[in-house]
Design a protein around this motif. Structure first.
Motif, mmCIF file in Angstrom:
data_model
loop_
_atom_site.group_PDB
_atom_site.id
_atom_site.type_symbol
_atom_site.label_atom_id
_atom_site.label_comp_id
_atom_site.label_asym_id
_atom_site.label_seq_id
_atom_site.Cartn_x
_atom_site.Cartn_y
_atom_site.Cartn_z
ATOM 1 N N ALA A 63 52.409 38.993 92.210
ATOM 2 C CA ALA A 63 51.873 37.822 92.863
ATOM 3 C C ALA A 63 51.586 36.766 92.070
ATOM 4 O O ALA A 63 51.981 36.031 92.583
ATOM 5 N N ARG A 64 51.771 37.096 90.345
ATOM 6 C CA ARG A 64 51.854 36.206 89.552
ATOM 7 C C ARG A 64 53.118 34.910 89.992
ATOM 8 O O ARG A 64 53.093 34.262 89.678
ATOM 9 N N ALA A 65 54.159 36.206 90.163
ATOM 10 C CA ALA A 65 55.569 35.200 90.687
ATOM 11 C C ALA A 65 55.692 34.498 91.635
ATOM 12 O O ALA A 65 56.527 33.513 91.759
ATOM 13 N N GLN A 66 54.478 34.525 92.724
ATOM 14 C CA GLN A 66 54.066 33.694 93.299
ATOM 15 C C GLN A 66 53.869 32.492 92.724
ATOM 16 O O GLN A 66 52.933 31.822 94.103
ATOM 17 N N GLY A 67 52.872 32.484 92.111
ATOM 18 C CA GLY A 67 51.584 31.736 91.845
ATOM 19 C C GLY A 67 50.583 32.017 92.021
ATOM 20 O O GLY A 67 49.618 31.155 91.886
ATOM 21 N N TYR A 68 50.199 33.276 92.167
ATOM 22 C CA TYR A 68 48.394 33.945 92.903
ATOM 23 C C TYR A 68 48.629 34.194 91.442
ATOM 24 O O TYR A 68 48.773 35.219 90.675
ATOM 25 N N ARG A 69 47.057 34.372 91.353
ATOM 26 C CA ARG A 69 46.269 35.346 90.322
ATOM 27 C C ARG A 69 46.638 36.406 90.196
ATOM 28 O O ARG A 69 47.124 37.189 88.484
ATOM 29 N N ASP A 70 46.831 37.484 90.904
ATOM 30 C CA ASP A 70 47.176 38.417 90.743
ATOM 31 C C ASP A 70 47.104 39.457 92.581
ATOM 32 O O ASP A 70 47.008 38.392 93.124
ATOM 33 N N ARG A 71 47.185 41.034 92.563
ATOM 34 C CA ARG A 71 47.389 41.057 93.823
ATOM 35 C C ARG A 71 46.274 41.034 94.393
ATOM 36 O O ARG A 71 47.046 40.593 95.594
ATOM 37 N N HIS A 72 44.869 41.068 94.211
ATOM 38 C CA HIS A 72 43.989 40.280 95.220
ATOM 39 C C HIS A 72 43.920 39.767 95.557
ATOM 40 O O HIS A 72 43.655 38.961 96.932
ATOM 41 N N HIS A 73 44.244 39.013 94.917
ATOM 42 C CA HIS A 73 44.025 36.971 95.009
ATOM 43 C C HIS A 73 45.377 36.563 96.497
ATOM 44 O O HIS A 73 45.114 36.484 97.113
ATOM 45 N N TYR A 74 46.685 37.928 96.022
ATOM 46 C CA TYR A 74 47.701 37.192 96.891
ATOM 47 C C TYR A 74 47.069 37.681 98.419
ATOM 48 O O TYR A 74 47.433 37.565 99.099
ATOM 49 N N TRP A 75 47.128 39.424 98.729
ATOM 50 C CA TRP A 75 46.254 39.317 99.642
ATOM 51 C C TRP A 75 45.633 39.039 100.071
ATOM 52 O O TRP A 75 45.329 39.383 101.357
ATOM 53 N N GLU A 76 44.135 38.370 99.473
ATOM 54 C CA GLU A 76 43.034 37.702 100.339
ATOM 55 C C GLU A 76 43.922 36.145 101.032
ATOM 56 O O GLU A 76 43.932 35.910 102.081
ATOM 57 N N VAL A 77 45.149 35.569 100.500
ATOM 58 C CA VAL A 77 45.501 34.888 100.738
ATOM 59 C C VAL A 77 45.661 34.661 102.175
ATOM 60 O O VAL A 77 46.116 34.704 103.167
ATOM 61 N N LEU A 78 46.908 36.470 102.209
ATOM 62 C CA LEU A 78 47.537 36.504 103.385
ATOM 63 C C LEU A 78 46.931 37.026 104.315
ATOM 64 O O LEU A 78 47.098 36.728 105.775
ATOM 65 N N ALA A 79 45.347 37.950 104.038
ATOM 66 C CA ALA A 79 44.748 38.439 105.074
ATOM 67 C C ALA A 79 43.940 36.616 105.679
ATOM 68 O O ALA A 79 43.699 36.887 107.067
ATOM 69 N N ASP A 80 43.617 35.966 104.637
ATOM 70 C CA ASP A 80 42.823 34.998 105.288
ATOM 71 C C ASP A 80 43.637 33.873 106.568
ATOM 72 O O ASP A 80 44.306 33.790 107.692
ATOM 73 N N TYR A 81 45.355 34.250 105.853
ATOM 74 C CA TYR A 81 46.307 33.780 107.034
ATOM 75 C C TYR A 81 46.166 33.990 107.986
ATOM 76 O O TYR A 81 46.414 33.442 109.208
ATOM 77 N N VAL A 82 46.807 35.573 107.856
ATOM 78 C CA VAL A 82 47.080 36.257 109.403
ATOM 79 C C VAL A 82 45.514 36.121 110.502
ATOM 80 O O VAL A 82 45.322 36.018 110.980
ATOM 81 N N ILE A 83 43.928 36.205 110.152
ATOM 82 C CA ILE A 83 42.710 36.004 110.567
ATOM 83 C C ILE A 83 43.102 34.108 110.901
ATOM 84 O O ILE A 83 42.683 34.404 112.721
ATOM 85 N N ARG A 84 43.553 33.865 110.409
ATOM 86 C CA ARG A 84 43.317 32.188 110.599
ATOM 87 C C ARG A 84 44.435 32.215 112.024
ATOM 88 O O ARG A 84 44.045 31.194 113.119
ATOM 89 N N SER A 85 45.660 32.558 111.508
ATOM 90 C CA SER A 85 46.201 32.031 112.801
ATOM 91 C C SER A 85 46.462 32.852 114.022
ATOM 92 O O SER A 85 47.475 32.643 115.158
#
Length: 58
Positions: A33-55
């Motif tokens: 997750a940090r390699a992609q610029g996220y704070r940690d795995r929780h932040h990564y999954w949160e952003v991904l889930a938000d994207y899926v819900i919004r899209s």
């Protein structure tokens, strides 16, 4: 953050870190997750889930 999570890169990096690097799955996902610029795995999954819900994508 405007960039979408790259699931393939995340999974590949986490798997390598876990199996070749000897990290726990949680540590490996945090690293990926940090390699992609996220704070940690929780932040990564949160952003991904938000994207899926919004899209509306499955």
């Amino acid at each position: 953050m405007n960039r979408l999570p790259d699931i393939d890169a995340f999974e590949e990096r986490a798997a390598i870190a876990e199996f070749d690097g000897g990290l726990s799955r949680e540590e490996a996902e945090d690293l990926a997750a940090r390699a992609q610029g996220y704070r940690d795995r929780h932040h990564y999954w949160e952003v991904l889930a938000d994207y899926v819900i919004r899209s509306g994508r499955p």
